[in-house]
Design a protein around this motif. Sequence first.
Motif, short mmCIF file in Angstrom:
data_model
loop_
_atom_site.label_atom_id
_atom_site.label_comp_id
_atom_site.label_asym_id
_atom_site.label_seq_id
_atom_site.Cartn_x
_atom_site.Cartn_y
_atom_site.Cartn_z
N ASN A 45 9.99 10.41 -14.36
CA ASN A 45 10.15 10.77 -15.64
C ASN A 45 10.39 12.30 -15.72
N PHE A 46 11.09 12.72 -14.74
CA PHE A 46 11.15 14.13 -14.66
C PHE A 46 12.60 14.28 -13.74
N ASP A 64 5.58 21.37 -8.90
CA ASP A 64 5.70 21.12 -10.55
C ASP A 64 6.67 22.48 -10.99
N PRO A 69 10.05 17.27 -16.96
CA PRO A 69 9.94 16.02 -17.76
C PRO A 69 11.10 15.74 -18.70
N ARG A 71 11.85 13.91 -21.04
CA ARG A 71 11.56 13.85 -22.49
C ARG A 71 10.98 15.31 -23.04
N LYS A 72 10.58 16.11 -22.38
CA LYS A 72 10.54 17.57 -22.63
C LYS A 72 11.87 18.26 -22.84
N ASP A 75 13.34 16.85 -26.11
CA ASP A 75 12.56 16.63 -27.19
C ASP A 75 13.29 16.84 -28.59
N ARG A 401 9.15 28.78 -17.73
CA ARG A 401 8.02 28.80 -17.21
C ARG A 401 8.17 28.54 -15.55
N LEU A 404 9.82 31.40 -14.15
CA LEU A 404 9.04 32.63 -13.96
C LEU A 404 7.94 32.16 -12.72
N PHE A 405 7.27 30.86 -12.53
CA PHE A 405 6.63 30.46 -11.38
C PHE A 405 7.37 30.77 -9.95
N GLU B 62 -0.88 22.65 -13.83
CA GLU B 62 -0.44 22.11 -12.65
C GLU B 62 -1.93 22.24 -11.59
N ALA B 63 -2.01 21.03 -10.59
CA ALA B 63 -3.09 21.05 -9.54
C ALA B 63 -2.83 22.58 -8.84
N LEU B 146 0.39 9.00 -18.79
CA LEU B 146 1.71 9.26 -19.24
C LEU B 146 2.26 7.57 -18.92
N ASP B 194 6.89 13.43 -27.45
CA ASP B 194 7.52 12.60 -26.25
C ASP B 194 8.07 11.12 -26.64
N PHE B 405 -0.69 31.80 -13.27
CA PHE B 405 0.04 30.80 -13.55
C PHE B 405 -0.76 29.84 -14.78
N VAL B 408 -0.30 31.82 -17.88
CA VAL B 408 1.07 31.60 -18.57
C VAL B 408 1.07 30.11 -19.18
N ASN B 409 0.53 29.21 -18.45
CA ASN B 409 0.62 27.72 -19.09
C ASN B 409 -0.28 27.77 -20.54
N ASP B 418 2.55 22.96 -27.10
CA ASP B 418 2.92 22.13 -25.92
C ASP B 418 2.17 22.07 -24.71
N LYS B 419 2.09 20.99 -23.98
CA LYS B 419 1.79 21.08 -22.50
C LYS B 419 2.54 20.45 -21.53
N GLY B 420 2.83 21.50 -20.59
CA GLY B 420 4.06 21.28 -19.70
C GLY B 420 4.23 20.15 -18.86
N ILE B 421 2.84 19.92 -18.01
CA ILE B 421 3.03 19.30 -16.83
C ILE B 421 2.86 17.94 -17.07
N ARG B 422 4.01 17.30 -17.68
CA ARG B 422 3.90 15.78 -18.14
C ARG B 422 4.65 14.95 -17.04
N LEU B 423 4.15 15.29 -15.77
CA LEU B 423 4.99 14.59 -14.52
C LEU B 423 4.08 13.25 -14.04
N ILE B 424 4.84 12.24 -13.76
CA ILE B 424 4.29 10.99 -13.15
C ILE B 424 4.57 11.31 -11.54
#
Lengths: 443, 443
Positions: A45-46, A64, A69, A71-72, A75, A401, A404-405, B62-63, B146, B194, B405, B408-409, B418-424
């Motif tokens: 999905n990304f 990450d 993603p 979808r993002k 959007d 983002r 930047l990261f 992100e983790a 997701l 999404d 990080f 910034v998130n 928004d919430k950015g880390i929408r990864l599977i």
Amino acid sequence: MTKNAKIAETGKPRVIIIGGGFAGLELVKALRHADVQVVLIDKQNFHTFQPLLYQVGTAAVEADSIVYPFRKIFDEQQNFYFRLAEVQSVDTGKQLVETSIGLLRYDYLVIATGATTNFYGDEEIQKTAISIKNIPDALSLRNTILSNFEKALQIDDEEQLNSLMDYVIVGGGPTGVELAGALSELRKHVFPKDYKELDFIKMDIHLIQSGDLLLKGMSAEASQKAREYLEKFGVKIWFNRRVKAYDGYTVLLDSGEKLISRTLIWAAGVTGAPIAGIRKESLLKGNRLQVDEYNRVTGYENIFAIGDIAAMVTPGNPEGHPMLAQPALQQGHHLGKNLNYLITGKPLKPFHYHDRGTMATIGRNQAVADLKLFSKEYKTQGFLAWFIWAFIHLISIIGFRNRLFVLVNWLGSYFTYDKGIRLIVGKTKENIPVEAVTEKTVG
Amino acid sequence: MTKNAKIAETGKPRVIIIGGGFAGLELVKALRHADVQVVLIDKQNFHTFQPLLYQVGTAAVEADSIVYPFRKIFDEQQNFYFRLAEVQSVDTGKQLVETSIGLLRYDYLVIATGATTNFYGDEEIQKTAISIKNIPDALSLRNTILSNFEKALQIDDEEQLNSLMDYVIVGGGPTGVELAGALSELRKHVFPKDYKELDFIKMDIHLIQSGDLLLKGMSAEASQKAREYLEKFGVKIWFNRRVKAYDGYTVLLDSGEKLISRTLIWAAGVTGAPIAGIRKESLLKGNRLQVDEYNRVTGYENIFAIGDIAAMVTPGNPEGHPMLAQPALQQGHHLGKNLNYLITGKPLKPFHYHDRGTMATIGRNQAVADLKLFSKEYKTQGFLAWFIWAFIHLISIIGFRNRLFVLVNWLGSYFTYDKGIRLIVGKTKENIPVEAVTEKTVG
């Protein structure tokens, strides 16, 4: 009898794009104002920014930060539809794509499936080696490297220790060179701090190259400098050698020499990832689809291919364009325009590739670049090449983002000589359990 | 006959710490100048900042930003040794810890294994529910949420759609409340963008609480406000209900009511994670180890327990300290001092807990806080509580990069909704394959 996948019929011509790499992504963007329904199908999905996968694999940036993603990204694009699915085959007669979520009808089909690792038919190597074509691969490499050292702490036997501490990289192209450079930086600056109990003089990094040049396709200067940089870093380069066999432990070269390593990274080549149902006659060597100058797959009216999977063979260019990001981006963008023309009844325009050059980075302040600006060639190696490399990659990453990261990670690494993402999360590649060996060797 | 694990004998007394959570980490730090060998054993090679796990599970951070490799934290600490291993048991007579890498001798043993999810013996729920006690759990939750929506796109049947779009959270403590809040923010601001093809009025978020109060243990004001915030967000709170059974699809409540959901998040309680080989008499209810005021496990001279696993039961405190970050941090720090005293022959000092209060965040600008400053109590709810919550959590995260990080998130989410880390990436939890169902329901 496969069911139909559920998706809205918008009454607009449906363009199905298989694969959201550089080419597919650019095409979706280029179709944002087109009077069509854009359906992107991808297994993930990304989108993945592939040029930095090797940095994920070597703990320099987090996964990450180099993915985004779909979808993002889209959007705001009203004609965009995404489906997370695997494509199984195409029925070009009925204009149907068969996927893991069912059948999807298309008016125009665009194959942007890219390339996959080429193991040249060797199933044992395919099973035992690590390749880095996607995020799970890259994470597996990172986990494996770090786990190897954790395990090495428990080993006395010299050969077993080598098997865990030594690395063999196969392929002297950009990926192989960049990985060898990144590993040697870790060996110099990071691992000795983390694993004070291990002697890193014992850690060997081998790079196997079938020919007598690194970075084939780049200039002689770039090739030569890459070699010098790697040798200065202590990478052992084996020219004119091929891997004959690998069982997860012993690497046998065609020269008869043997290397011991539990981790063989395969960066020896790629091959197209075609789709079942496309006529065999359109498939060229390297599993790429032959396309005309409009990226139309030969033999079809409404099927196109872009990016690594497409071979735009012309008398002046018998190999097609190189399998790199630049042709993919440009073809995706160009096909978007052409599909617009097609739908509005205007004549198509042939694709022309603008080669802006190629680059590879070896490590801190050390990269090689063959650039083309306004039809002029500039060759540079060292700090300037490295700076240009970093700058271009940074601005190419999607999303503020992420940019930047990655920048923060790079700056952090640059000033502290450290690489931060040294986490073991998820799978490691372990062909032969070390435990079986340690039982024998540890008292 | 288990082999010995390989580790240097430094001639110093060896302190083995099992578990690198808040308590274990603080203890390692507090021993940095101690004349001992500090050996930390953990199943993972990184420390996890548990309070933000729910944000990883809900795609907010992100983790990699909430974890930190142990070896990197203690790069400079000369007496520190890390071993990636699972502890199997302790032989308190021979002073040996049996681990997956072999036996390790100790002079002092510190058990800091924390707590694990309490399923109250229900094996089916343990198998089918998602809990979030560690990074793989949190990633699995994110992937599952997701994936559910990706699958929902293919569904017509109303009940099947509910099973994918509805969420049941069990437990009205901080984790349950925070998850419910985060999910409802996603429902409001992120998912509709999404998944434009889905109708999010159909998405229900259920929170099941066994008693009649949320955030038990906090003030009545906090409890009441948390309820108001969640209800305003449209979370359906079921008070005085328990989950009687869950098969991965139907949630049966003890009141007889049924809910349909493929995703049940279990935040209904924790239990200590003790180690085999420690005398049963020291184990209190909730699987916690009874310790004296020096965190010494009752019945032993040289075995200590700190953090969630330790129950410092005193006449004035029959339950021991709450299983939260603060007591763990303070006990870890205090035991470090006491071990120093012990080794240098000085008298130990009893532990005194300084309760600084508790907090929980529900969402954007909305949190509840019961704070204690200079023995005074301050209760606040809303923006101020939320700001304090964010500030305290931010400064508590290890490492400048991680702090940056996460910030910034958070800033990104705050200003863009928004919430950015929408990864599977990686595993999803799928009890019953949806494919089996879609075959029936999709034409």
